[in-house]
Structures are given as structure tokens and as C-alpha cells.
Scaffold this motif. Structure first.
Motif, PDB file in Angstrom:
ATOM      1  N   VAL A 129     -62.234 -21.099 -41.729  1.00 42.78           N
ATOM      2  CA  VAL A 129     -61.237 -22.127 -42.042  1.00 42.78           C
ATOM      3  C   VAL A 129     -61.891 -23.426 -42.522  1.00 42.78           C
ATOM      4  O   VAL A 129     -61.189 -24.376 -42.881  1.00 42.78           O
ATOM      5  N   GLY A 130     -63.219 -23.465 -42.525  1.00 44.67           N
ATOM      6  CA  GLY A 130     -63.911 -24.621 -43.083  1.00 44.67           C
ATOM      7  C   GLY A 130     -64.308 -25.690 -42.099  1.00 44.67           C
ATOM      8  O   GLY A 130     -64.696 -26.794 -42.513  1.00 44.67           O
ATOM      9  N   LEU A 131     -64.264 -25.404 -40.790  1.00 42.86           N
ATOM     10  CA  LEU A 131     -64.703 -26.393 -39.807  1.00 42.86           C
ATOM     11  C   LEU A 131     -66.215 -26.558 -39.912  1.00 42.86           C
ATOM     12  O   LEU A 131     -66.949 -25.567 -39.975  1.00 42.86           O
ATOM     13  N   PRO A 132     -66.722 -27.793 -39.962  1.00 44.49           N
ATOM     14  CA  PRO A 132     -68.174 -27.991 -40.050  1.00 44.49           C
ATOM     15  C   PRO A 132     -68.911 -27.305 -38.905  1.00 44.49           C
ATOM     16  O   PRO A 132     -68.513 -27.430 -37.744  1.00 44.49           O
ATOM     17  N   ALA A 133     -69.993 -26.591 -39.250  1.00 47.05           N
ATOM     18  CA  ALA A 133     -70.779 -25.855 -38.247  1.00 47.05           C
ATOM     19  C   ALA A 133     -69.868 -24.989 -37.389  1.00 47.05           C
ATOM     20  O   ALA A 133     -70.003 -24.950 -36.167  1.00 47.05           O
ATOM     21  N   GLY A 134     -68.955 -24.289 -38.040  1.00 46.13           N
ATOM     22  CA  GLY A 134     -67.935 -23.528 -37.319  1.00 46.13           C
ATOM     23  C   GLY A 134     -68.481 -22.472 -36.387  1.00 46.13           C
ATOM     24  O   GLY A 134     -67.953 -22.270 -35.290  1.00 46.13           O
ATOM     25  N   TRP A 135     -69.536 -21.771 -36.807  1.00 44.95           N
ATOM     26  CA  TRP A 135     -70.133 -20.758 -35.935  1.00 44.95           C
ATOM     27  C   TRP A 135     -70.550 -21.376 -34.606  1.00 44.95           C
ATOM     28  O   TRP A 135     -70.241 -20.843 -33.532  1.00 44.95           O
ATOM     29  N   LEU A 136     -71.271 -22.499 -34.689  1.00 42.81           N
ATOM     30  CA  LEU A 136     -71.818 -23.142 -33.495  1.00 42.81           C
ATOM     31  C   LEU A 136     -70.717 -23.723 -32.621  1.00 42.81           C
ATOM     32  O   LEU A 136     -70.683 -23.489 -31.398  1.00 42.81           O
ATOM     33  N   LEU A 137     -69.799 -24.479 -33.231  1.00 47.19           N
ATOM     34  CA  LEU A 137     -68.754 -25.139 -32.444  1.00 47.19           C
ATOM     35  C   LEU A 137     -67.773 -24.139 -31.854  1.00 47.19           C
ATOM     36  O   LEU A 137     -67.305 -24.309 -30.724  1.00 47.19           O
TER      37      LEU A 137
END
Length: 344
Positions: free
Chosen positions: A21-29
Motif C-alpha cells: 500500500v506504499g507505507l514507508p519501510a512497510g516490511w519493517l513497520l
């Protein structure tokens, strides 16, 4: 075993969704939030520390694939600015420790070890030898790392998005991607076993970067590591950090009071200020300097840089040098600022 597998699968799916969905650093967060929610509301899972070492090695292998030798040589020009930032980081950590002890009335060694900027596992272990309250030290460092891993990638992701170029992964073929993923895990496992014989700070990531670079240059120079490998490494890191932030941590922080929240906030502001100083003194972009200078983990910040198309190599290099610098300075810091333990 089944509950741990379910946890990591859930973390991966939520991390993938956040990234999609385009959240910055989505994997990590996504994995970080999953770990926190799981530890609070579902089950507190205990993992061996070796799993984090494996994730460090995996991040290092991916960064090794990105290394450009000419750029690494150019990093020598950053040394004066880095040394200044390191000294200021140590001074800031010691000053925060003094303020923290004054505000909370904590015993001096406890406040000192709480605010040492980096090497959380080693600092927590060392604090027991100096008769500090290890529960408070562990809770504070857990909160510090969780706060930085959550806030800094979000700040960098949102701030750098305006100038970012969309990440388009070049098609390499299913077999090629599968082979590269297998290669990354084989190298990470090899680094994991070798790290048992290496004791210097940041050893797993440093060796993994060398292995990744060598493999890329000699074996597969025309291929890039699939983005999902870094995603899997970030899921491992985020999940493990999130799981550590549990009810026990919150209970210890509450026992300290609001001073813990204020000290953590000052830690963040200090890091942003140091990044600004480094930015002024170096040719690096501000968001790269922020990831490189904050007293957080090398793997967390370097993997964030990689997923946001920033210079992950310089971030990993400066973060590892920061930890190494801290441990070189630690004997002197202990002599000058820590009370000697009382022999029983």
C-alpha cells in the motif's frame, strides 16, 4: 514451533501489505507492529538471539550486492564529520544519563547504562556487572530501539518520498530470482556459523557484506538481489524487536515515570540535531545522514535505506563504526562515569 511459524507468517503478510500500500519501510513497520500486538494481546514468544544474528547476516548479504567499490573508497572523506558526530553522540548520551538520573532519582549506574548510545545487548549484559538495575536498563533500551525503528524509517520515508523514484524491479526470470534467494540464505547461514568465531561489534553484518559483494562480483555480476530478500530480513528484524516490547517493558517504564518518555524524546531530538550537523559537514543527503547517525541498529537503518533507495552501504558502514567506536571508548567511559561495583 507452530505458534512461532504462525507469528512469522502473519508478520510477513502484514509487512507485505504495508509495503504494497506504499507505507514507508512497510516490511519493517508491519512486522514491528505485529510483534508488539502479538506480545501484548496474543502470546509472549521467546526466540534465540541467534535468529537476530541470521537476520543481520541476510541484510548484510543484500547490501553486499549493492556495494560499488569506487563509492566505498570515497567514504574516507566522511571520517572527520563522523568522528565529530561520534564524540557528540557520546557526550549527549552521558548528559542524558545525568539528567535521567536526576529526574528519576535512579542509582547512577542504572541511569548511565540506560542512556549509553548503542550496543543494547552488550550494554544490558555489562550493566549487571556494575550492579545497575538490569530490568530498567533492558526496558529503557528496548523502548529506545523500538521508538527509533518505528519513528526514523517513517520520518525518512515520508520526507524522502517527494524526491523518490518508484522502485521498479527488473524482471530476471523466476529461476534466477529463486536461485538468488537461495544464494542469499546460504551465505547468511554461512555467516551465522562463522560469527561464532568473531567477537568484534557488527561482525555478522560486516562479514555478510563482504560475502555478498564477492558473490555478486565473481558469480552473478549481471543480476540484482530480489527486493523480497530484504523484505524477509526486515520482517525478521521487526518481528523480533516488536516481540521484545511487551507488558513487562511498559511496567518498568511506568515505574520510572514520565521522565523516561521525556528522555526518549530528547534522544530523538538529539539524533536529529546530530544528523543536521553531519549533513552540513558532508555531501550526503539529510535523510541518509539521519539513518546513518541515529543510535539505532545497523541492520534496521541500513535495510530501511535500501528499501527507500538511499545509500545503504554508507548507512551500514557508519552505523557499524559507531558501535565499534562506542566499544573502544567504553572502558574509558566506565572509568570516568560509572561507579565501581561493590565487592560482596
Amino acid at each position: 514451533m507452530g505458534s512461532k511459524l504462525l507469528f512469522f507468517t502473519t508478520s510477513f503478510l502484514i509487512g507485505w501489505f504495508f509495503q504494497w500500500v506504499g507505507l514507508p519501510a512497510g516490511w519493517l513497520l508491519g512486522a514491528l507492529l505485529t510483534g508488539m500486538v502479538w506480545s501484548f494481546f496474543i502470546d509472549k514468544l521467546i526466540f534465540r538471539s541467534e535468529l537476530f544474528t541470521l537476520s543481520l547476516a541476510l541484510v548484510g548479504v543484500v547490501i553486499g550486492f549493492m556495494v560499488v567499490p569506487e563509492e566505498v573508497w570515497a567514504y574516507r572523506t566522511l571520517l572527520p564529520a563522523f568522528l565529530l558526530s561520534l564524540v557528540l553522540t557520546l557526550i549527549g548520551g552521558i548528559a542524558l544519563g545525568k539528567l535521567f538520573g536526576k529526574w528519576t532519582k535512579l542509582e547512577g549506574n542504572t541511569a548511565f547504562f540506560c542512556c549509553l548510545p548503542g550496543g543494547a545487548s552488550e550494554v544490558i549484559a555489562l550493566s549487571e556487572r556494575y550492579q545497575a538495575d538490569q530490568r530498567i536498563v533492558a526496558a529503557f533500551h528496548t523502548a529506545r530501539i523500538t521508538l527509533f525503528v518505528f519513528s526514523v524509517p517513517l520520518i525518512v520515508g515520508v520526507g524522502s518520498r517527494a524526491n523518490a523514484v518508484p522502485i521498479i524491479e527488473e524482471p530476471q526470470g523466476l529461476w534466477a530470482d529463486g536461485g538468488l534467494i537461495g544464494l542469499a540464505f546460504c551465505l547468511a547461514i554461512l555467516v551465522f556459523f562463522l560469527s561464532r568465531f568473531l567477537s568484534f561489534p557488527g561482525a555478522p553484518m560486516f562479514v555478510a557484506i563482504l560475502f555478498g559483494f564477492t558473490a555478486h562480483q565473481l558469480a552473478v555480476p549481471d543480476y540484482a538481489m530480489p527486493n523480497v530478500v530484504m523484505g524477509m530480513a526486515q520482517v525478521l528484524i521487526g518481528s523480533l524487536i516488536g516481540m521484545r516490547f511487551d507488558r513487562k517493558t511498559v511496567k518498568e517504564l511506568k515505574r520510572i515515570g514520565g521522565a523516561s518518555a521525556l528522555t526518549l524524546l530528547l534522544y530523538v531530538l538529539m539524533s536529529i540535531g546530530l544528523a543536521l550537523i553531519f549533513f552540513v559537514l558532508s555531501p550526503l543527503p539529510f535523510y541518509t545522514t539521519l539513518l546513518a547517525i541515529v543510535p539505532a541498529g545497523a541492520a534496521e537503518m541500513a535495510s530501511t535505506a535500501a528499501t527507500l533507495q538511499l545509500d545503504a552501504t554508507v548507512v551500514a558502514t557508519l552505523q557499524m563504526l559507531r558501535v565499534l567506536g562506542l566499544f573502544l571508548a567504553l572502558p574509558f567511559l566506565l572509568k570516568w562515569f560509572a561507579k565501581k561495583p561493590i565487592k560482596s
